[in-house]
Design a protein around this motif. Structure first.
Motif, PDB file in Angstrom:
ATOM      1  N   CYS A   1      14.224   2.483  -2.953  1.00  0.00           N
ATOM      2  CA  CYS A   1      13.923   2.129  -1.560  1.00  0.00           C
ATOM      3  C   CYS A   1      12.931   0.972  -1.498  1.00  0.00           C
ATOM      4  CB  CYS A   1      13.355   3.340  -0.828  1.00  0.00           C
ATOM      5  SG  CYS A   1      14.563   4.616  -0.429  1.00  0.00           S
ATOM      6  N   SER A   2      11.901   1.041  -2.310  1.00  0.00           N
ATOM      7  CA  SER A   2      10.877   0.006  -2.290  1.00  0.00           C
ATOM      8  C   SER A   2      11.457  -1.351  -2.682  1.00  0.00           C
ATOM      9  CB  SER A   2       9.736   0.391  -3.246  1.00  0.00           C
ATOM     10  OG  SER A   2       8.726  -0.592  -3.250  1.00  0.00           O
ATOM     11  N   TRP A   3      12.294  -1.381  -3.717  1.00  0.00           N
ATOM     12  CA  TRP A   3      12.916  -2.637  -4.154  1.00  0.00           C
ATOM     13  C   TRP A   3      13.812  -3.208  -3.062  1.00  0.00           C
ATOM     14  CZ3 TRP A   3      13.037  -6.278  -7.990  1.00  0.00           C
ATOM     15  CH2 TRP A   3      14.134  -7.119  -8.000  1.00  0.00           C
ATOM     16  N   ASN A   4      14.656  -2.370  -2.450  1.00  0.00           N
ATOM     17  CA  ASN A   4      15.601  -2.871  -1.456  1.00  0.00           C
ATOM     18  C   ASN A   4      14.932  -3.285  -0.157  1.00  0.00           C
ATOM     19  OD1 ASN A   4      17.859  -2.850  -3.011  1.00  0.00           O
ATOM     20  ND2 ASN A   4      18.992  -1.370  -1.774  1.00  0.00           N
ATOM     21  N   LEU A   5      13.753  -2.775   0.113  1.00  0.00           N
ATOM     22  CA  LEU A   5      12.997  -3.277   1.261  1.00  0.00           C
ATOM     23  C   LEU A   5      12.371  -4.629   0.941  1.00  0.00           C
ATOM     24  CD1 LEU A   5      11.137  -0.121   2.647  1.00  0.00           C
ATOM     25  CD2 LEU A   5      13.093  -1.305   3.654  1.00  0.00           C
ATOM     26  N   TYR A   6      12.015  -4.826  -0.324  1.00  0.00           N
ATOM     27  CA  TYR A   6      11.368  -6.075  -0.729  1.00  0.00           C
ATOM     28  C   TYR A   6      12.380  -7.211  -0.891  1.00  0.00           C
ATOM     29  CZ  TYR A   6       7.982  -9.081  -3.073  1.00  0.00           C
ATOM     30  OH  TYR A   6       7.142 -10.119  -3.389  1.00  0.00           O
ATOM     31  N   HIS A   7      13.543  -6.895  -1.451  1.00  0.00           N
ATOM     32  CA  HIS A   7      14.580  -7.913  -1.645  1.00  0.00           C
ATOM     33  C   HIS A   7      15.835  -7.521  -0.878  1.00  0.00           C
ATOM     34  CE1 HIS A   7      12.802 -10.803  -4.297  1.00  0.00           C
ATOM     35  NE2 HIS A   7      12.429  -9.878  -5.159  1.00  0.00           N
TER      36      HIS A   7
ATOM     37  N   VAL B   1       0.836  -1.204   0.000  1.00  0.00           N
ATOM     38  CA  VAL B   1       0.000   0.000   0.000  1.00  0.00           C
ATOM     39  C   VAL B   1       0.870   1.252   0.000  1.00  0.00           C
ATOM     40  CG1 VAL B   1      -1.700   1.316   1.313  1.00  0.00           C
ATOM     41  CG2 VAL B   1      -1.939  -1.171   1.115  1.00  0.00           C
ATOM     42  N   ALA B   2       1.921   1.250   0.841  1.00  0.00           N
ATOM     43  CA  ALA B   2       2.793   2.419   0.920  1.00  0.00           C
ATOM     44  C   ALA B   2       3.509   2.672  -0.404  1.00  0.00           C
ATOM     45  CB  ALA B   2       3.808   2.233   2.040  1.00  0.00           C
ATOM     46  N   SER B   3       4.058   1.626  -1.009  1.00  0.00           N
ATOM     47  CA  SER B   3       4.776   1.790  -2.275  1.00  0.00           C
ATOM     48  C   SER B   3       3.831   2.264  -3.375  1.00  0.00           C
ATOM     49  CB  SER B   3       5.432   0.470  -2.688  1.00  0.00           C
ATOM     50  OG  SER B   3       6.385   0.049  -1.738  1.00  0.00           O
ATOM     51  N   SER B   4       2.659   1.653  -3.455  1.00  0.00           N
ATOM     52  CA  SER B   4       1.692   2.040  -4.486  1.00  0.00           C
ATOM     53  C   SER B   4       1.269   3.492  -4.319  1.00  0.00           C
ATOM     54  CB  SER B   4       0.468   1.120  -4.431  1.00  0.00           C
ATOM     55  OG  SER B   4       0.839  -0.230  -4.611  1.00  0.00           O
TER      56      SER B   4
END
Length: 259
Positions: A84-90, A46-49
């Motif tokens: 930031c979103s990618w590095n939090l996910y992976h 939700v935050a990333s979107s």
């Protein structure tokens, strides 16, 4: 006999080619699945979107119509949010390939983040911002915090090797540095125009968005810790698509144990 042997040979060749295809397809599927499977949580989604929508919806038209410095600031804001979103996910514990990507994307995002904070503060200090005073104060303070989060985050991962502290600071960097600003601009997204809110209402909303944003950041940190703990421990073996890289299984294990 010769014709029968030839037909058998051709049949074997066809079998070999048909057997080779599933292996390649399987490797591609494993790569695709490994990219999809990460530190997923609803708060991250939700935050990333919302952040992507916020930057594109409000910032997109301004890239063309605003001052060059502000246009540049908005463009790199989207790069920062994606990184930031990618590095939090992976994270590095997902394997050596993701470890390499995490490091490179992390450094690029850190450089972009420093430039993003400085350009944002320059826009406010020069009086170019059209935001309410309360929002300008909040965003300026967020810029200072972002510089602190990033500096400390680099220090803890490169110097102290305290991976958990680095992860917490980078989580704060995303949720405070991007989501909090996006939440502050929620009235604008909902169609509230400049001057529709009184000075007191603008101040109250700024304070409320600050509390909500910090609460979401704290919840995200707690959720991410649970996700990482629940993941299976790595085997130390390299996936097929990353073999031949400089990363080794021991590097994978070391980064995972450190995390």
């Amino acid at each position: 006999l010769r014709s029968s042997h030839m037909s058998q040979a051709s049949a074997l060749e066809r079998m070999g080619t048909t057997e080779a295809k599933p292996k390649g397809e399987k490797a591609q599927r494993s790569l695709f699945i490994s990219i999809l499977v990460g530190n997923f949580s609803m708060v991250w989604l939700v935050a990333s979107s919302y952040v992507f929508f916020f930057v594109i919806h409000l910032g997109g038209p301004r890239i063309i119509n605003d001052r060059p410095l502000m246009s540049f600031h908005i463009a790199i804001a989207l790069i920062f949010a994606i990184g930031c979103s990618w590095n939090l996910y992976h994270t590095p514990n997902h394997g050596p390939g993701f470890r390499i990507a995490h490091v490179w994307i992390g450094w690029i995002t850190m450089v972009v983040g420093f430039v993003l904070s400085i350009t944002g503060m320059i826009v406010i200090l020069l009086g170019w911002s059209t935001l309410p005073i309360s929002s300008q104060v909040l965003i300026f303070c967020i810029g200072v915090l972002q510089l602190c989060f990033q500096t400390l985050g680099i220090h803890y991962v490169r110097g102290k090797r305290w991976i958990k502290m680095h992860a917490m600071l980078m989580t704060l960097n995303f949720y405070v540095g991007t989501l909090l600003i996006g939440m502050n601009r929620l009235p604008k997204i909902m169609g509230v125009q400049q001057g529709d809110m009184s000075r007191v209402e603008e101040t109250n909303w700024t304070f409320l968005s600050l509390l909500v944003g910090l609460g979401v950041a704290g919840y995200a940190i707690k959720t991410n810790k649970k996700i990482v703990r629940a993941q299976p421990k790595p085997t130390g073996q390299l996936p097929p698509f990353i073999q031949g890289s400089k990363a080794t299984g021991s590097d994978y294990m070391a980064s995972s144990q450190a995390a």
